[in-house]
Design a protein around this motif. Structure first.
Motif, short mmCIF file in Angstrom:
data_model
loop_
_atom_site.label_atom_id
_atom_site.label_comp_id
_atom_site.label_asym_id
_atom_site.label_seq_id
_atom_site.Cartn_x
_atom_site.Cartn_y
_atom_site.Cartn_z
N LEU A 111 25.42 42.64 46.87
CA LEU A 111 24.75 43.69 46.11
C LEU A 111 23.55 44.09 46.96
CD1 LEU A 111 24.59 45.38 43.57
CD2 LEU A 111 23.23 43.57 42.53
N LEU A 112 23.57 45.31 47.48
CA LEU A 112 22.55 45.74 48.43
C LEU A 112 21.28 46.22 47.77
CD1 LEU A 112 24.79 47.68 50.97
CD2 LEU A 112 24.07 45.28 51.03
N GLN A 113 21.42 46.85 46.59
CA GLN A 113 20.25 47.42 45.94
C GLN A 113 20.62 47.87 44.54
OE1 GLN A 113 17.34 47.70 45.09
NE2 GLN A 113 16.26 48.96 46.56
N GLY A 114 19.62 47.98 43.71
CA GLY A 114 19.83 48.50 42.37
C GLY A 114 18.52 48.88 41.73
N ILE A 115 18.62 49.88 40.85
CA ILE A 115 17.48 50.33 40.04
C ILE A 115 17.99 50.57 38.63
CG2 ILE A 115 16.18 51.33 41.94
CD1 ILE A 115 17.30 54.08 41.04
N THR A 143 14.16 46.40 41.92
CA THR A 143 15.16 46.09 42.93
C THR A 143 16.00 44.91 42.44
OG1 THR A 143 15.54 45.62 45.29
CG2 THR A 143 13.66 44.53 44.25
N VAL A 144 17.24 44.86 42.87
CA VAL A 144 18.11 43.72 42.63
C VAL A 144 19.06 43.63 43.82
CG1 VAL A 144 19.74 45.07 41.21
CG2 VAL A 144 19.71 42.59 41.01
N ALA A 145 19.29 42.42 44.30
CA ALA A 145 20.14 42.22 45.47
C ALA A 145 20.68 40.79 45.47
CB ALA A 145 19.34 42.48 46.74
N MET A 195 16.05 39.58 41.31
CA MET A 195 15.62 40.86 40.75
C MET A 195 14.11 40.90 40.63
SD MET A 195 16.64 42.36 36.97
CE MET A 195 18.38 42.45 37.32
N GLU A 211 21.87 51.54 38.26
CA GLU A 211 22.58 52.17 39.36
C GLU A 211 22.53 51.21 40.54
OE1 GLU A 211 20.27 55.73 39.66
OE2 GLU A 211 20.78 56.32 37.62
N LEU A 212 23.72 50.72 40.93
CA LEU A 212 23.81 49.63 41.90
C LEU A 212 24.71 50.02 43.06
CD1 LEU A 212 24.59 46.80 39.30
CD2 LEU A 212 22.34 47.58 40.05
#
Length: 133
Positions: free
Chosen positions: A32-36, A63-65, A77, A102-103
């Motif tokens: 998982l590269l990125q998320g908002i 951010t989440v990865a 996160m 959105e990931l």
């Protein structure tokens, strides 16, 4: 590498959705590269603690990865609350989307990931192998 953009809806569990997306892709390795997005509930395990801390309210995912294997994900996160305070740590089950998330999941077809006990750390750590074939 194949990029899989994901959009989670209200009520979705972030960790479960990411793990399911890897399975749905028929893949055995991903990051998982990125998320908002936003959460109504977060289960975040802080460094050195055995159990997650539950956070409630209108929370923003900054951010989440992390890595994703068929036998589980290791995600971190960073969140903020309505007062601008930030919180970060290990993502537990029960991080529930409030409006959207959105990931971007990257699937690595040439690899196979697993979680295996590491005697040095005492934890199930990422084992990286080449995919068969």
């Amino acid at each position: 590498m194949e990029a899989l953009p994901l959009r989670l809806k209200p009520g979705d569990d972030v960790r479960e959705a990411v793990e399911q997306a890897l399975r749905d892709a028929g893949a055995t390795a991903g990051f998982l590269l990125q998320g908002i997005g936003s959460l109504s509930v977060a289960q975040i395990r802080y460094a050195g603690l055995a159990q997650p801390t539950e956070l409630l309210g209108e929370l923003e995912i900054l951010t989440v990865a992390g890595s994703v294997a068929p036998d589980g994900a290791h995600l971190h996160m960073m969140l903020s609350d309505a007062r601008g305070r930030t919180f970060g740590g290990h993502v537990g089950r029960g991080c529930i989307v409030r409006t959207t998330a959105e990931l971007l999941l990257a699937v690595l077809p040439a690899h196979a990931f697993a979680r295996e006990h590491d005697p040095l750390t005492g934890y199930a750590e990422l084992a990286i192998r080449r995919a068969p074939g």
